[in-house]
Design a protein around this motif. Sequence first.
Motif, PDB file in Angstrom:
ATOM      1  N   PRO A   1      -1.385  63.408  12.972  1.00 40.39           N
ATOM      2  CA  PRO A   1      -1.632  63.255  13.954  1.00 40.39           C
ATOM      3  C   PRO A   1      -2.406  63.529  14.523  1.00 40.39           C
ATOM      4  N   ASN A   2      -1.726  63.319  16.121  1.00 35.71           N
ATOM      5  CA  ASN A   2      -2.599  63.239  17.133  1.00 35.71           C
ATOM      6  C   ASN A   2      -4.039  63.846  17.589  1.00 35.71           C
ATOM      7  N   ARG A   3      -3.778  65.065  17.086  1.00 32.75           N
ATOM      8  CA  ARG A   3      -4.941  66.219  18.198  1.00 32.75           C
ATOM      9  C   ARG A   3      -5.779  65.749  16.065  1.00 32.75           C
ATOM     10  N   THR A   4      -5.621  65.676  14.939  1.00 29.76           N
ATOM     11  CA  THR A   4      -6.030  65.391  13.590  1.00 29.76           C
ATOM     12  C   THR A   4      -6.737  64.553  13.893  1.00 29.76           C
ATOM     13  N   ALA A   5      -6.895  63.664  14.638  1.00 26.05           N
ATOM     14  CA  ALA A   5      -7.095  62.179  13.850  1.00 26.05           C
ATOM     15  C   ALA A   5      -8.702  62.061  15.426  1.00 26.05           C
ATOM     16  N   ARG A   6      -8.367  63.210  16.841  1.00 26.98           N
ATOM     17  CA  ARG A   6      -8.819  63.311  17.669  1.00 26.98           C
ATOM     18  C   ARG A   6     -10.280  64.125  16.672  1.00 26.98           C
ATOM     19  N   GLN A   7      -9.287  65.341  16.317  1.00 29.53           N
ATOM     20  CA  GLN A   7     -11.082  65.903  15.501  1.00 29.53           C
ATOM     21  C   GLN A   7     -11.756  65.162  14.675  1.00 29.53           C
ATOM     22  N   MET A   8     -10.765  64.746  13.603  1.00 34.49           N
ATOM     23  CA  MET A   8     -11.514  63.043  12.557  1.00 34.49           C
ATOM     24  C   MET A   8     -12.888  62.164  12.803  1.00 34.49           C
ATOM     25  N   TRP A   9     -12.539  62.427  14.905  1.00 34.65           N
ATOM     26  CA  TRP A   9     -13.515  60.773  15.076  1.00 34.65           C
ATOM     27  C   TRP A   9     -14.514  61.730  15.634  1.00 34.65           C
ATOM     28  N   LEU A  10     -14.152  62.941  16.204  1.00 32.98           N
ATOM     29  CA  LEU A  10     -14.750  64.035  16.781  1.00 32.98           C
ATOM     30  C   LEU A  10     -16.205  63.854  15.770  1.00 32.98           C
ATOM     31  N   HIS A  11     -15.470  64.683  14.904  1.00 32.41           N
ATOM     32  CA  HIS A  11     -16.696  64.793  13.517  1.00 32.41           C
ATOM     33  C   HIS A  11     -17.346  63.557  12.703  1.00 32.41           C
ATOM     34  N   ALA A  12     -16.783  62.420  13.052  1.00 33.03           N
ATOM     35  CA  ALA A  12     -17.316  61.149  12.002  1.00 33.03           C
ATOM     36  C   ALA A  12     -18.096  60.724  12.742  1.00 33.03           C
ATOM     37  N   GLN A  13     -18.252  61.166  14.328  1.00 29.81           N
ATOM     38  CA  GLN A  13     -19.692  60.670  15.451  1.00 29.81           C
ATOM     39  C   GLN A  13     -20.058  62.473  15.839  1.00 29.81           C
ATOM     40  N   GLY A  14     -20.676  62.955  15.198  1.00 35.72           N
ATOM     41  CA  GLY A  14     -20.667  64.407  15.427  1.00 35.72           C
ATOM     42  C   GLY A  14     -20.876  65.265  15.912  1.00 35.72           C
ATOM     43  N   LEU A  15     -19.661  64.979  17.129  1.00 38.29           N
ATOM     44  CA  LEU A  15     -19.517  65.956  18.459  1.00 38.29           C
ATOM     45  C   LEU A  15     -18.672  66.810  17.705  1.00 38.29           C
ATOM     46  N   GLY A  16     -18.092  66.805  16.091  1.00 35.58           N
ATOM     47  CA  GLY A  16     -17.144  67.991  16.060  1.00 35.58           C
ATOM     48  C   GLY A  16     -17.433  69.135  15.648  1.00 35.58           C
ATOM     49  N   GLY A  17     -18.611  69.526  15.143  1.00 36.68           N
ATOM     50  CA  GLY A  17     -19.545  70.900  15.517  1.00 36.68           C
ATOM     51  C   GLY A  17     -21.170  70.840  16.767  1.00 36.68           C
TER      52      GLY A  17
END
Length: 385
Positions: A7-23
């Motif tokens: 789902p879109n929101r999950t994809a957004r969160q995964m991309w942000l975590h992968a690039q260091g902006l999720g935490g």
Amino acid sequence: MTPLRIPNRTARQMWLHAQGLGGTPTGALDLPKLIHDLGFVQLDSIQVVARAHHHILWSRNQNYREPMLDRLLGKDRAIFEHFTHDASVLPMEFLPMWRRQFRRMQAKLDKQGWLKNLPDASERAKIKERIAREGALSTKAFDTKIEGPKAMWSRPPHKRALDYMWFSGDLATCHRRNFTKFYNLPERVFSDHLREVDMADEDQVTWLCDAALDRMAFGAPGDVQRFWDATERSEVQTWCDARTDIVPVQIEASSGDWIDAIAVPDIEARLARLTPATSRLRILNPFDPVIRDRNRLSRLFGFDYRVEMFVPEAKRIWGYYVFPILEGDRFVGRIDLKADRKASTLTVKNLWHEPGVRWTFKRQDKLDAELTRLARFVGVERILR
């Protein structure tokens, strides 16, 4: 195999975590690891608030300070400079997998006709001999002049020669001083054990594609190609066809459409341990890696963004250098800022809310807190609105 749907929101969160902006951007700073996990950090000379490379790193850990990157490059030799989609710093251990990029960039410049406007091979050899004799030199150590009319990107012959040798790996960035690049012989910058590694081109392509997908978690082959911009689309497709462990997925776009993509082999494990993105509001740099690929940005976030510094002023929609505002996993606005370090001020020139975003008092408080943190980072005392 039935594609895994994300789902879109999950994809957004995964991309942000992968690039260091999720935490939350706090805690102990391991700068070499941070750059390694990102893959590269784009360099840019513009300092409206802070230069892009410093801002990108600070956005991920607010214990970062500007001198740290210079030490990592010039003293520790833990990173090196070269060209991804633009001038960037990369972890030094990536050098063996980057050797074909030196040759690739030289071939691209030759195809573009650079040799017609360069000092010839003997003159370029004299430049290298002078660097060998005198040590690292910047373009300021030479005095050739531009002949004819000056265009925006015109450079004197010696600067074109230095750049050409830098692109091709015949010279390397030794250090920077006030962002001025100093060139040196590669054997004085790169360690012997890395320079002596002989990796076949196809193995370098495999590494580049694997490393790109790992740092994105998922994407179309075009996303993989654009990550480093160090491979051709056909090479990425060949890699993709040969891999049997990458996972077919469908990603829900912000529009609600489902888009075919590929994902890392451990995508299900990554999904299982995924946590929501931090609710902190952050002012991102226009060259942030999460922003850079405009296709991916629009597809995932429904956020249409461009840097307008090269757009004629009358045609700009937002402004010369406008910063995206990220809150959690959503872009909520844009802000036009200007830092004046001599006057010790950070000025908010304009603020726009994204359509459908209600600008609450709580959201404004978050923005005020981020402005205070940003002012502290660039070393100014007052915020002017």
